[in-house]
Design a protein around this motif. Structure first.
Motif, PDB file in Angstrom:
ATOM      1  N   UNK A  37       0.821  -1.180   0.134  1.00 26.95           N
ATOM      2  CA  UNK A  37       0.159  -0.011   0.249  1.00 26.95           C
ATOM      3  C   UNK A  37       1.164   1.335   0.408  1.00 26.95           C
ATOM      4  N   UNK A  38       2.011   1.884   0.898  1.00 26.23           N
ATOM      5  CA  UNK A  38       2.566   1.982   0.382  1.00 26.23           C
ATOM      6  C   UNK A  38       3.653   3.291  -0.891  1.00 26.23           C
ATOM      7  N   UNK A  39       3.687   1.403  -1.102  1.00 26.01           N
ATOM      8  CA  UNK A  39       4.349   1.849  -2.991  1.00 26.01           C
ATOM      9  C   UNK A  39       3.270   2.262  -3.979  1.00 26.01           C
ATOM     10  N   UNK A  40       2.118   1.831  -3.797  1.00 29.31           N
ATOM     11  CA  UNK A  40       1.185   1.698  -4.417  1.00 29.31           C
ATOM     12  C   UNK A  40       1.126   3.432  -4.750  1.00 29.31           C
ATOM     13  N   UNK A  41       1.054   4.272  -3.680  1.00 27.82           N
ATOM     14  CA  UNK A  41       1.184   5.874  -4.046  1.00 27.82           C
ATOM     15  C   UNK A  41       1.950   6.143  -5.606  1.00 27.82           C
ATOM     16  N   UNK A  42       2.738   5.370  -5.430  1.00 22.89           N
ATOM     17  CA  UNK A  42       3.582   5.920  -6.811  1.00 22.89           C
ATOM     18  C   UNK A  42       3.835   5.367  -7.673  1.00 22.89           C
ATOM     19  N   UNK A  43       2.505   4.497  -7.667  1.00 23.58           N
ATOM     20  CA  UNK A  43       2.443   3.690  -9.143  1.00 23.58           C
ATOM     21  C   UNK A  43       1.846   5.020 -10.065  1.00 23.58           C
ATOM     22  N   UNK A  44       1.787   5.231 -11.264  1.00 26.01           N
ATOM     23  CA  UNK A  44       0.900   6.164 -12.264  1.00 26.01           C
ATOM     24  C   UNK A  44       0.648   5.489 -12.440  1.00 26.01           C
ATOM     25  N   UNK A  45      -1.115   5.868 -13.450  1.00 19.16           N
ATOM     26  CA  UNK A  45      -2.040   5.241 -13.589  1.00 19.16           C
ATOM     27  C   UNK A  45      -2.636   5.602 -14.850  1.00 19.16           C
ATOM     28  N   UNK A  46      -1.993   4.958 -15.871  1.00 19.13           N
ATOM     29  CA  UNK A  46      -1.902   5.172 -17.523  1.00 19.13           C
ATOM     30  C   UNK A  46      -3.634   5.522 -17.960  1.00 19.13           C
ATOM     31  N   UNK A  47      -4.420   5.045 -17.189  1.00 19.82           N
ATOM     32  CA  UNK A  47      -5.802   5.444 -17.691  1.00 19.82           C
ATOM     33  C   UNK A  47      -6.086   6.783 -17.325  1.00 19.82           C
ATOM     34  N   UNK A  48      -5.721   6.780 -16.428  1.00 17.17           N
ATOM     35  CA  UNK A  48      -5.976   8.688 -16.058  1.00 17.17           C
ATOM     36  C   UNK A  48      -5.693   9.782 -16.552  1.00 17.17           C
ATOM     37  N   UNK A  49      -6.469  10.482 -17.462  1.00 16.27           N
ATOM     38  CA  UNK A  49      -5.609  11.127 -18.433  1.00 16.27           C
ATOM     39  C   UNK A  49      -6.311  12.691 -17.421  1.00 16.27           C
ATOM     40  N   UNK A  50      -5.542  13.577 -17.794  1.00 19.66           N
ATOM     41  CA  UNK A  50      -6.120  15.305 -16.977  1.00 19.66           C
ATOM     42  C   UNK A  50      -6.010  15.745 -18.478  1.00 19.66           C
ATOM     43  N   UNK A  51      -7.347  16.960 -18.262  1.00 19.40           N
ATOM     44  CA  UNK A  51      -7.664  17.225 -19.842  1.00 19.40           C
ATOM     45  C   UNK A  51      -7.598  19.078 -19.306  1.00 19.40           C
ATOM     46  N   UNK A  52      -6.788  19.613 -19.940  1.00 16.68           N
ATOM     47  CA  UNK A  52      -6.768  21.065 -19.810  1.00 16.68           C
ATOM     48  C   UNK A  52      -8.377  21.426 -20.135  1.00 16.68           C
ATOM     49  N   UNK A  53      -8.711  22.456 -19.535  1.00 10.38           N
ATOM     50  CA  UNK A  53      -9.817  23.290 -20.188  1.00 10.38           C
ATOM     51  C   UNK A  53      -9.413  24.148 -21.139  1.00 10.38           C
TER      52      UNK A  53
END
Length: 53
Positions: A37-53
């Motif tokens: 659980x402590x290491x899972x915070x550092x894993x980037x999720x590739x499915x999540x995309x940040x869209x800029x308005x």
């Protein structure tokens, strides 16, 4: 003093329930991966995309 007749058995029953819950979590593997659980915070999720308005 008469209230102790009710409070002591209630305290023992609640303690037994808590102990049973702890042993249930041990048998179900809740404490197998303590560092994951402590290491899972550092894993980037590739499915999540940040869209800029």
């Amino acid at each position: 003093m008469s209230s102790l007749i009710f409070l002591i058995p209630i305290a023992l029953i609640l303690g037994g329930v808590a102990l049973a819950a702890f042993f249930w979590t041990l048998n179900n593997g809740q404490y197998e991966d303590m560092e994951g659980a402590g290491h899972r915070i550092f894993i980037d999720d590739q499915d999540e995309t940040i869209s800029k308005p």
